[in-house]
Design an enzyme around this catalytic site. Structure first.
Site, PDB file in Angstrom:
ATOM      1  N   GLU A  16      -2.568 -28.466 -11.235  1.00 59.52           N
ATOM      2  CA  GLU A  16      -3.151 -29.514 -10.384  1.00 59.52           C
ATOM      3  C   GLU A  16      -1.993 -30.405  -9.970  1.00 59.52           C
ATOM      4  O   GLU A  16      -1.441 -31.144 -10.794  1.00 59.52           O
ATOM      5  CB  GLU A  16      -4.234 -30.286 -11.143  1.00 59.52           C
TER       6      GLU A  16
ATOM      7  N   CYS B 269      -2.998 -38.863  -7.510  1.00 57.15           N
ATOM      8  CA  CYS B 269      -2.799 -37.661  -6.688  1.00 57.15           C
ATOM      9  C   CYS B 269      -3.757 -37.626  -5.513  1.00 57.15           C
ATOM     10  O   CYS B 269      -3.428 -37.084  -4.452  1.00 57.15           O
ATOM     11  CB  CYS B 269      -2.950 -36.403  -7.547  1.00 57.15           C
TER      12      CYS B 269
END
Length: 485
Positions: A252, A286
């Site tokens: 990720e 993110c």
């Protein structure tokens, strides 16, 4: 004794218990003040290898526990997050620089991750297959074995627990390597919670450290699966190493998420959503809104509204004042942010708000009138910066969103019918209509496409089962099969 009493873990790692590390010690520093909050052990390569060997020995007995026994440990862990919330919150605020509301969100999510994971041991672990032979045929899920979890600094608790909890629940042992800058709230807290919850010794090890430690938790022979959350650059290295060693890596990675403001959108609400998406936790997320695409009919008003919010958001030490933004994590990150802002202005961008800092406190910043080649649009900033540009047609904004190599999250504000058509065409792991780009729930799949990672590898029973188990084909006959030899 308090859950996080430093007398227990100060200067140590946890490998079958709290112990001194071969890699020495390092200071835990508060970014808002520069004060030393304590010390932790730095795990050497030998420490990691020892932890992996211990994990491999402890894992089979843990996997053999009754599903209800593993579930009970996870449920108790969820309760402990809630019982010790105030103590843990203080560490997240001081060590990670998050405001109290952000810390509370992390703890609430940690509890929910454990409660969701507690259902995994009793979830169906396979399926019955048809067969042309006279036998029963099954595809069953088995624990992967030893899992390494590498977590970043920004949401250190959530981004550790979302892999640790399901991996443990499914019968694996775990090596946890948190970012050394936030290894108390992203590492010690998990270790202590699971110790108190009754997890057997050796099933979870805490090995803080830098790049060399990260390399070791990937290449330790006993490790079969790596769950990594972090930058795209670091993720590439993890993925390359794992592929060479024939290990699975769930990555990720970074993001440069887009927020689309359609004509007719409620501008005060849209600007509020945009400010949250870009400035929450100093933009160190993110999923942070890294690109604002605003229809030309509302562009000027949106920039004005967003800039006004940026100018009035209070910034300061979240441990001592009621603020909206705390410090960025360190000087390197601050200089990275400011370098992009300066380069973007030099390339023709307009500084509509912010663009200044004191120490590690970077003002919420709005950059307007940008083209796609501008550094603020092309790069992941990971700071409190909102780059804004305009579009004229729906077809154009779809192309603008898809022109970026990242594909983690997209928010679309305004007419739902138009937003639905856009959602079908954008390349993104997540799409949120009439919400900004930052969102996560323990039962929802999480992941990105493109250079944002290898897809949805976290959240919900399906993604977690795929991430932390192996599929085994099992057949059964009533008697030994006849063969022609």
């Amino acid at each position: 004794m308090a859950l996080l009493d430093a007398a227990l873990w100060g200067g140590k790692v946890n490998i079958g218990g709290w112990t001194k590390a071969a890699g020495g010690e390092y200071d835990v520093v508060e970014p808002a003040t520069g004060a030393t909050l304590g010390s932790l052990g730095a795990a050497s390569r030998d420490d990691v290898y020892r932890a992996a060997q211990l994990a491999a020995k402890a894992q089979p007995e843990w996997a053999a526990r009754k599903p209800e026994e593993r579930a009970a440990v996870l449920r108790r862990a969820g309760q402990l997050w809630e019982e010790h919330a105030d103590e843990i919150q203080d560490w997240i605020v001081r060590e990670a620089g998050g405001i109290p509301a952000k810390a509370q969100l992390e703890i609430h999510t940690a509890a929910n991750e454990c409660y969701e994971a507690a259902a995994l041991p009793s979830h169906p672990h396979g399926e019955v297959l048809t067969s042309d032979e006279e036998r029963w045929s099954f595809a069953r899920r088995r624990p992967a074995g030893v899992v390494s979890v590498i977590a970043p600094f920004n949401f250190p608790l959530i981004l550790s627990i979302r892999s640790v909890a399901p991996a443990l629940a499914l019968g694996n042992a775990v090596l946890l390597k948190p970012d050394p800058r936030t290894a108390v709230c992203g590492g010690v807290t998990l270790m202590r919670v699971f110790e108190e919850a009754g997890l057997p010794e050796g099933v979870l090890s805490l090995v803080p450290g830098g790049a060399a430690t990260g390399a070791a938790v990937v290449d330790a022979p006993e490790v079969r699966v790596i769950s990594f959350t972090g930058s795209t650059a670091a993720g590439r290295k993890v993925g390359e190493s794992a592929a060479r060693l024939l290990k699975r890596a769930h990555l990720e990675l970074g993001g440069n998420s887009a927020l689309i403001v359609l004509p007719g959108a409620d501008l005060p609400k849209a600007a509020s959503a945009g400010a949250f998406g870009s400035f929450m936790h100093q933009g160190q997320i993110c999923m942070a809104t890294g690109r604002h695409f605003v229809h030309e009919s509302v562009y000027d008003d949106y920039v004005a509204e967003l800039s006004a919010k940026a100018e009035h958001l209070p910034i300061g030490d979240p441990a001592t004042a009621q603020v909206a933004l705390g410090p960025v994590i360190d000087q390197h990150q601050r200089d990275h942010i400011h370098g992009i802002v300066e380069a973007s202005v030099a390339k023709g961008g307009r500084l509509a708000a912010g663009g200044t800092f004191e120490g590690l406190f970077y003002r919420p910043t709005v950059l307007a009138d940008l083209d796609l080649g501008n550094p603020a649009f092309a790069e992941e900033i990971f700071g409190p910066v909102a780059p804004v540009t305009k579009f004229s047609r729906v077809e154009e904004v779809v192309d603008l969103v898809n022109a970026n190599e990242y594909g983690l999250s997209v928010g679309i504000l305004g007419d739902v019918g138009t937003a639905m058509k856009i959602a079908d065409r954008v390349h993104s792991g997540k799409v949120h209509i009439n919400e900004q780009t930052v969102s996560d729930e323990a039962n929802a799949p999480f992941g990105g496409v493109g250079v944002s990672g290898t897809g949805s590898r976290f959240g919900g029973p399906t993604a977690n089962m795929e991430a932390f188990t192996e599929v085994q084909w099992l057949t059964v006959r009533p008697e030994i099969a006849p063969y022609p030899f």
